[in-house]
Design a protein around this motif. Sequence first.
Motif, PDB file in Angstrom:
ATOM      1  N   UNK A 274       0.832  -1.197   0.000  1.00  0.00           N
ATOM      2  CA  UNK A 274       0.000   0.000   0.000  1.00  0.00           C
ATOM      3  C   UNK A 274       0.871   1.254   0.000  1.00  0.00           C
ATOM      4  N   UNK A 275       0.361   2.281  -0.685  1.00  0.00           N
ATOM      5  CA  UNK A 275       1.053   3.573  -0.719  1.00  0.00           C
ATOM      6  C   UNK A 275       0.135   4.623  -0.113  1.00  0.00           C
ATOM      7  N   UNK A 276       0.582   5.187   0.997  1.00  0.00           N
ATOM      8  CA  UNK A 276      -0.162   6.255   1.640  1.00  0.00           C
ATOM      9  C   UNK A 276       0.728   7.476   1.829  1.00  0.00           C
ATOM     10  N   UNK A 277       0.258   8.412   2.655  1.00  0.00           N
ATOM     11  CA  UNK A 277       1.020   9.634   2.890  1.00  0.00           C
ATOM     12  C   UNK A 277       0.854  10.086   4.334  1.00  0.00           C
ATOM     13  N   UNK A 278       1.862  10.778   4.817  1.00  0.00           N
ATOM     14  CA  UNK A 278       1.677  11.541   6.038  1.00  0.00           C
ATOM     15  C   UNK A 278       0.913  12.809   5.684  1.00  0.00           C
TER      16      UNK A 278
ATOM     17  N   UNK B 217       2.936  15.205   3.939  1.00  0.00           N
ATOM     18  CA  UNK B 217       3.255  14.996   2.532  1.00  0.00           C
ATOM     19  C   UNK B 217       4.152  13.820   2.204  1.00  0.00           C
ATOM     20  N   UNK B 218       4.911  13.291   3.150  1.00  0.00           N
ATOM     21  CA  UNK B 218       5.842  12.210   2.846  1.00  0.00           C
ATOM     22  C   UNK B 218       5.096  10.928   2.452  1.00  0.00           C
ATOM     23  N   UNK B 219       5.702  10.160   1.545  1.00  0.00           N
ATOM     24  CA  UNK B 219       5.127   8.893   1.101  1.00  0.00           C
ATOM     25  C   UNK B 219       5.371   7.811   2.146  1.00  0.00           C
ATOM     26  N   UNK B 220       4.349   7.012   2.402  1.00  0.00           N
ATOM     27  CA  UNK B 220       4.448   5.894   3.345  1.00  0.00           C
ATOM     28  C   UNK B 220       4.085   4.614   2.596  1.00  0.00           C
TER      29      UNK B 220
ATOM     30  N   UNK C 231      -7.288   4.517   0.565  1.00  0.00           N
ATOM     31  CA  UNK C 231      -6.032   5.246   0.708  1.00  0.00           C
ATOM     32  C   UNK C 231      -5.916   5.844   2.105  1.00  0.00           C
ATOM     33  N   UNK C 232      -4.752   5.682   2.718  1.00  0.00           N
ATOM     34  CA  UNK C 232      -4.509   6.148   4.078  1.00  0.00           C
ATOM     35  C   UNK C 232      -3.718   7.459   4.092  1.00  0.00           C
ATOM     36  N   UNK C 233      -4.138   8.354   4.963  1.00  0.00           N
ATOM     37  CA  UNK C 233      -3.344   9.540   5.287  1.00  0.00           C
ATOM     38  C   UNK C 233      -3.077   9.492   6.784  1.00  0.00           C
ATOM     39  N   UNK C 234      -1.805   9.394   7.145  1.00  0.00           N
ATOM     40  CA  UNK C 234      -1.399   9.242   8.531  1.00  0.00           C
ATOM     41  C   UNK C 234      -1.037  10.599   9.133  1.00  0.00           C
ATOM     42  N   UNK C 235      -1.395  10.778  10.378  1.00  0.00           N
ATOM     43  CA  UNK C 235      -1.064  12.036  11.058  1.00  0.00           C
ATOM     44  C   UNK C 235       0.410  12.093  11.427  1.00  0.00           C
ATOM     45  N   UNK C 236       1.008  10.954  11.784  1.00  0.00           N
ATOM     46  CA  UNK C 236       2.396  10.941  12.254  1.00  0.00           C
ATOM     47  C   UNK C 236       2.993   9.565  12.065  1.00  0.00           C
TER      48      UNK C 236
ATOM     49  N   UNK D  12      -8.966  -0.300  14.389  1.00  0.00           N
ATOM     50  CA  UNK D  12      -7.510  -0.304  14.524  1.00  0.00           C
ATOM     51  C   UNK D  12      -6.919  -1.330  13.559  1.00  0.00           C
ATOM     52  N   UNK D  13      -5.988  -0.871  12.730  1.00  0.00           N
ATOM     53  CA  UNK D  13      -5.278  -1.722  11.789  1.00  0.00           C
ATOM     54  C   UNK D  13      -3.847  -1.944  12.267  1.00  0.00           C
ATOM     55  N   UNK D  14      -3.309  -3.106  11.941  1.00  0.00           N
ATOM     56  CA  UNK D  14      -1.871  -3.335  12.051  1.00  0.00           C
ATOM     57  C   UNK D  14      -1.286  -2.983  10.690  1.00  0.00           C
ATOM     58  N   UNK D  15      -0.581  -1.844  10.639  1.00  0.00           N
ATOM     59  CA  UNK D  15      -0.121  -1.286   9.357  1.00  0.00           C
ATOM     60  C   UNK D  15       1.370  -0.962   9.414  1.00  0.00           C
ATOM     61  N   UNK D  16       2.229  -1.976   9.504  1.00  0.00           N
ATOM     62  CA  UNK D  16       3.665  -1.723   9.592  1.00  0.00           C
ATOM     63  C   UNK D  16       4.216  -1.055   8.331  1.00  0.00           C
ATOM     64  N   UNK D  17       5.143  -0.147   8.546  1.00  0.00           N
ATOM     65  CA  UNK D  17       5.762   0.596   7.443  1.00  0.00           C
ATOM     66  C   UNK D  17       6.902  -0.222   6.852  1.00  0.00           C
ATOM     67  N   UNK D  18       6.923  -0.312   5.529  1.00  0.00           N
ATOM     68  CA  UNK D  18       7.922  -1.086   4.790  1.00  0.00           C
ATOM     69  C   UNK D  18       9.016  -0.184   4.225  1.00  0.00           C
ATOM     70  N   UNK D  19       8.644   1.028   3.812  1.00  0.00           N
ATOM     71  CA  UNK D  19       9.597   2.023   3.300  1.00  0.00           C
ATOM     72  C   UNK D  19       8.977   3.393   3.531  1.00  0.00           C
ATOM     73  N   UNK D  20       9.831   4.419   3.556  1.00  0.00           N
ATOM     74  CA  UNK D  20       9.323   5.739   3.925  1.00  0.00           C
ATOM     75  C   UNK D  20      10.006   6.842   3.125  1.00  0.00           C
ATOM     76  N   UNK D  21       9.165   7.757   2.611  1.00  0.00           N
ATOM     77  CA  UNK D  21       9.634   8.989   1.966  1.00  0.00           C
ATOM     78  C   UNK D  21      10.571   8.728   0.783  1.00  0.00           C
ATOM     79  N   UNK D  22      10.227   7.704  -0.017  1.00  0.00           N
ATOM     80  CA  UNK D  22      10.976   7.415  -1.247  1.00  0.00           C
ATOM     81  C   UNK D  22       9.975   7.144  -2.363  1.00  0.00           C
TER      82      UNK D  22
END
Length: 348
Positions: free
Chosen positions: A45-49, A52-55, A98-103, A151-161
């Motif tokens: 999945x591709x979301x954003x903070x 603006x950063x890609x998550x 699509x997810x937009x994360x606060x932090x 509540x989802x378990x949504x571990x981050x695989x890569x960040x801001x790339x």
Amino acid sequence: MMIFVASLSAPQGSLAATADKKITKQFLTSGQVDLVREVVTLPLHRGHLSSGETVWFVLTDVSDFATSNKMGLTWAPSLSKAKDLTSTRVAEMDDSGNFTFKSGRVDFSPPQTLVAGESPNFFPPKTARAGSVGDAHYSPLVRVTNNKDFVFNAPVIAFNVGPEKIAFCNGSPDYSVVTDSVASICPDKGTVDLKLRFGFASGKHLRYLSFDANSEESATLEASTFAPAESDILQSGATEVIYTIVNGNMGAKDPNRQGLNSALNGEGPSLDILANFKEISAGYSPMWDVRLAEWTKDAISKDQRKLITDGDDLEAKSASGLLVSPAGGPVKTTGNLVNCPVVGFTNE
């Protein structure tokens, strides 16, 4: 001696010998399991903070039953107990998913380093440096505020790339930009192959994933992200128990081989035991309270040290004094927490 975590999770001995091994019960139905490569393929999945950063992330579990069926995720009702924790991130999800994360930021640039202790006590390691580190606001758990606070378990695989930086469709990923449990990742296809971990539950072989830990030592041993902020999950009731043997039998071909000393000596996975897990139930959570168990010198001298595959068996051996905590006394919590979603039982 330098040991990289890939050796702790690689198939070894009898685990790799069964040509016709297969999943007998799969819980994470959104994934495609390959027991030859020992990976599970999940949607990427591709979301954003909100800044603006890609998550880049995966979804494995959710607190709501209907959502779990709809999305192929594991139903983890206990996660609802974590919805108001400080560490649980806040997000919004639109109609397209699509997810937009606060932090929540993760740095994947540190080199992962694991240096074993001196023989015969390879655990604890001399050095343990995780290959990815979450900031003070990162936890894999996410509360979706515009969808009934699920509540989802949504571990981050890569960040801001961008996708071009993490396109390793044929393997050999760059672990300075993706988490160390990635075997291959293909943004164009929207998939990621994650390395499976080996363990036991209820006397059966189990495959599971490992994404995050609140201890850097645990994160390094598990090839996962160090996420210190998630420590408050331990007090929430949104956890289950996982047992890790410290000083089980050693030798790659020993059928009773198990434990951290063996794993750190490069003999194969530590073969942890998930306590009381038989099936997804109302108490299930992918967040596991780590409890270390050490065979006593007396048990070893009397040849009572055997492979343990069942939580009840381990608890009985702890009650009888054959297994103790390395800190002294009965086996108990270490204060370490790992995010280990179950994938499925196998027929080995």
